[in-house]
Design a protein around this motif. Sequence first.
Motif, mmCIF file in Angstrom:
data_model
loop_
_atom_site.group_PDB
_atom_site.id
_atom_site.type_symbol
_atom_site.label_atom_id
_atom_site.label_comp_id
_atom_site.label_asym_id
_atom_site.label_seq_id
_atom_site.Cartn_x
_atom_site.Cartn_y
_atom_site.Cartn_z
ATOM 1 N N MET A 1 11.527 13.032 18.140
ATOM 2 C CA MET A 1 12.353 12.431 17.084
ATOM 3 C C MET A 1 11.564 12.342 15.781
ATOM 4 O O MET A 1 10.384 11.988 15.791
ATOM 5 N N ALA A 2 12.206 12.679 14.691
ATOM 6 C CA ALA A 2 11.532 12.627 13.390
ATOM 7 C C ALA A 2 11.200 11.177 13.032
ATOM 8 O O ALA A 2 11.930 10.258 13.405
ATOM 9 N N ALA A 3 10.076 11.008 12.331
ATOM 10 C CA ALA A 3 9.720 9.654 11.868
ATOM 11 C C ALA A 3 10.787 9.177 10.894
ATOM 12 O O ALA A 3 11.339 9.989 10.139
ATOM 13 N N PRO A 4 11.119 7.868 10.918
ATOM 14 C CA PRO A 4 12.151 7.393 10.004
ATOM 15 C C PRO A 4 11.702 7.543 8.545
ATOM 16 O O PRO A 4 10.520 7.425 8.234
ATOM 17 N N LYS A 5 12.650 7.809 7.705
ATOM 18 C CA LYS A 5 12.354 7.849 6.277
ATOM 19 C C LYS A 5 12.315 6.416 5.749
ATOM 20 O O LYS A 5 12.885 5.504 6.341
ATOM 21 N N LYS A 6 11.627 6.256 4.621
ATOM 22 C CA LYS A 6 11.448 4.891 4.119
ATOM 23 C C LYS A 6 12.227 4.653 2.830
ATOM 24 O O LYS A 6 12.265 5.483 1.932
ATOM 25 N N LEU A 7 12.819 3.464 2.791
ATOM 26 C CA LEU A 7 13.663 3.063 1.662
ATOM 27 C C LEU A 7 13.066 1.831 0.997
ATOM 28 O O LEU A 7 12.777 0.833 1.666
ATOM 29 N N TYR A 8 12.878 1.907 -0.300
ATOM 30 C CA TYR A 8 12.422 0.752 -1.068
ATOM 31 C C TYR A 8 13.565 0.315 -1.986
ATOM 32 O O TYR A 8 14.073 1.111 -2.767
ATOM 33 N N ILE A 9 13.992 -0.940 -1.843
ATOM 34 C CA ILE A 9 15.075 -1.456 -2.701
ATOM 35 C C ILE A 9 14.527 -2.576 -3.562
ATOM 36 O O ILE A 9 13.878 -3.496 -3.059
ATOM 37 N N LYS A 10 14.779 -2.497 -4.861
ATOM 38 C CA LYS A 10 14.438 -3.612 -5.737
ATOM 39 C C LYS A 10 15.730 -4.208 -6.288
ATOM 40 O O LYS A 10 16.581 -3.479 -6.798
ATOM 41 N N THR A 11 15.845 -5.530 -6.171
ATOM 42 C CA THR A 11 17.105 -6.203 -6.504
ATOM 43 C C THR A 11 16.956 -7.074 -7.741
ATOM 44 O O THR A 11 16.049 -7.898 -7.821
ATOM 45 N N TYR A 12 17.849 -6.884 -8.679
ATOM 46 C CA TYR A 12 17.916 -7.724 -9.878
ATOM 47 C C TYR A 12 19.229 -8.504 -9.843
ATOM 48 O O TYR A 12 20.138 -8.163 -9.093
ATOM 49 N N SER A 30 21.700 3.702 9.069
ATOM 50 C CA SER A 30 22.463 4.673 9.853
ATOM 51 C C SER A 30 22.172 6.100 9.396
ATOM 52 O O SER A 30 22.489 7.057 10.096
ATOM 53 N N ALA A 31 21.539 6.263 8.233
ATOM 54 C CA ALA A 31 21.126 7.596 7.778
ATOM 55 C C ALA A 31 19.643 7.831 8.079
ATOM 56 O O ALA A 31 19.027 8.740 7.533
ATOM 57 N N GLY A 32 19.070 6.982 8.946
ATOM 58 C CA GLY A 32 17.701 7.212 9.416
ATOM 59 C C GLY A 32 16.609 6.577 8.564
ATOM 60 O O GLY A 32 15.443 6.959 8.647
ATOM 61 N N TYR A 33 16.959 5.588 7.770
ATOM 62 C CA TYR A 33 15.963 4.943 6.903
ATOM 63 C C TYR A 33 15.553 3.573 7.435
ATOM 64 O O TYR A 33 16.378 2.833 7.950
ATOM 65 N N VAL A 34 14.268 3.237 7.269
ATOM 66 C CA VAL A 34 13.830 1.847 7.462
ATOM 67 C C VAL A 34 13.311 1.344 6.121
ATOM 68 O O VAL A 34 12.852 2.127 5.286
ATOM 69 N N GLU A 35 13.386 0.028 5.921
ATOM 70 C CA GLU A 35 12.968 -0.520 4.625
ATOM 71 C C GLU A 35 11.453 -0.640 4.522
ATOM 72 O O GLU A 35 10.769 -0.872 5.516
ATOM 73 N N THR A 36 10.946 -0.472 3.325
ATOM 74 C CA THR A 36 9.526 -0.720 3.066
ATOM 75 C C THR A 36 9.402 -1.616 1.844
ATOM 76 O O THR A 36 10.284 -1.648 0.987
ATOM 77 N N GLU A 37 8.280 -2.352 1.777
ATOM 78 C CA GLU A 37 8.019 -3.230 0.629
ATOM 79 C C GLU A 37 7.230 -2.482 -0.439
ATOM 80 O O GLU A 37 6.988 -3.009 -1.522
ATOM 81 N N ASP A 38 6.797 -1.257 -0.100
ATOM 82 C CA ASP A 38 5.857 -0.541 -0.954
ATOM 83 C C ASP A 38 6.507 0.726 -1.530
ATOM 84 O O ASP A 38 6.719 1.695 -0.807
ATOM 85 N N PRO A 39 6.799 0.726 -2.841
ATOM 86 C CA PRO A 39 7.460 1.900 -3.410
ATOM 87 C C PRO A 39 6.648 3.182 -3.237
ATOM 88 O O PRO A 39 7.216 4.279 -3.167
ATOM 89 N N ALA A 40 5.293 3.048 -3.133
ATOM 90 C CA ALA A 40 4.440 4.236 -3.034
ATOM 91 C C ALA A 40 4.679 5.008 -1.735
ATOM 92 O O ALA A 40 4.423 6.205 -1.671
ATOM 93 N N GLU A 41 5.156 4.335 -0.691
ATOM 94 C CA GLU A 41 5.374 5.070 0.566
ATOM 95 C C GLU A 41 6.855 5.404 0.792
ATOM 96 O O GLU A 41 7.230 5.922 1.848
ATOM 97 N N ALA A 42 7.683 5.163 -0.223
ATOM 98 C CA ALA A 42 9.129 5.365 -0.049
ATOM 99 C C ALA A 42 9.527 6.834 -0.164
ATOM 100 O O ALA A 42 8.915 7.604 -0.912
ATOM 101 N N ASP A 43 10.565 7.216 0.602
ATOM 102 C CA ASP A 43 11.217 8.523 0.428
ATOM 103 C C ASP A 43 12.411 8.376 -0.498
ATOM 104 O O ASP A 43 12.911 9.348 -1.042
#
Length: 441
Positions: A1-12, A30-43
């Motif tokens: 299985m492919a490693a999950p892609k990473k999502l960084y969300i910033k909320t205003y 559901s599109a295969g993303y997990v959240e990250t706190e670090d924009p540098a590692e985001a897809d």
Amino acid sequence: MAAPKKLYIKTYGCQMNVYDSERMAEAMGSAGYVETEDPAEADMILLNTCHIREKAAEKVYSELGRFRALKDEKPDLKIGVAGCVAQAEGAEIMRRQPLVDLVVGPQSYHRLPQMEAQVRAGQKALDTDFPLEDKFDTLRHRPKARRGPTAFLTVQEGCDKFCAFCVVPYTRGAEVSRPAARVLEEARDLVERGVREITLLGQNVNAYHGAGAGGDWSLARLIWALSDIDGLERIRFTTSHPNDMDDDLIAAHGACAKLMPYLHLPVQSGSDRILKRMNRKHTAEGYLRLIERIRAARPDILISGDFIVGFPEETEADFQATLDLIEAVGYGQAFSFKYSTRPGTPAAERPQVAEAVKSERLHRLQALITRQQRAVQETMVGRTVGVLFERPGRMPGQMVGKSDHLHAVHVTGSGLGVGDLARVEIVESGPNSLGGRIVAA
Ligand code: SAH
Ligand code: SF4
Ligand code: F3S
């Protein structure tokens, strides 16, 4: 299985954006993303933006500029703009900042997974429609993960009021209420996952009129139904408009034990001349009468408000009327802003107040509010209130939570944990919080 892609969300912006960001993270799950706190590692980076004042909107462009280096390093990185700036500016965002791959307005979040596939295929994706289908029907939460003790739950979205200064009716669209059964289902699910306090959200939450058994339900009826959920201990709601505060909702503040004694009821100005120009459709006197009726139902309710200073054509006498209204109400909390010209709104066309005058008025208003907030906080000393603990404090053995009246309260050496609700006697009032001791867990 492919490693999950990473999502960084910033909320205003407002709490509804916080809620929407959670829903977007779930949709992208559901599109295969997990959240990250670090924009540098985001897809993928998503900015969930706010258009309410000029500064808020401009922040988005400076933030986007900062992602250039990341994108240079990682050409596969996709950048998206969601929220109210996306809705207001649409394709203009991509023209002004070509780094942006995706623009999605608040009513189209359920289409995010499809849009993600589109940008992965190298295209740009734009969706700022107000679709007919209900985004909440397809934006389903994942009922597994545990949650913290508090949660937001959107029950109503959009605004039909068209205050002359405000972009919200344009960015969020017309008022829509979610069906009561959906709200109750989501609330039960949240409680099963550990939530003990729910804040119902809407731009005009007290205009709620969702379909329910026997016809449309009012917000009061919804609150009473929510209060039957075992394990849900506290209910709050925000933001209310004075003209939609009906008798049942006022009565609920006196009668429903789970409805917390805190009400955010913005008035914006204390001058009838300005209220009229703002298209608020109520007077200062009408607002004061309303506060009296609410306090008759719940004497210790903490009232919070929003104020705009320097609205077009505001004179010193108008401003003084706002200070007088504040004196008369005695706010426990308030948010105040310099009027910000928003393109496309009626007030933008009116004679503007000088920036220096706005700054000086804001300063005076905030000094008054600060005094009132302190005074209201002081009245809590010696009282016993409910506190829901949300996180450990900075001192060893310290826990921090919110009182019924939404004051931050810290307690040391209690042995209680996150999610515990206790009766606490308030023993001191500090600059930003209250100190207390446990009376009963
Ligand atoms: N729906 C809510 C909140 C809207 S936005 C309500 O009706 O109260 C939150 C606050 O931002 C408003 O209450 C108002 O005080 C402030 N605001 C909105 N538009 C503004 C503008 N153009 N300039 C300055 N403040 C504004
Ligand atoms: Fe904006 Fe007025 Fe609607 Fe509130 S009621 S969202 S201030 S237009
Ligand atoms: Fe801002 Fe939109 Fe909320 S303009 S305040 S994010 S409704």
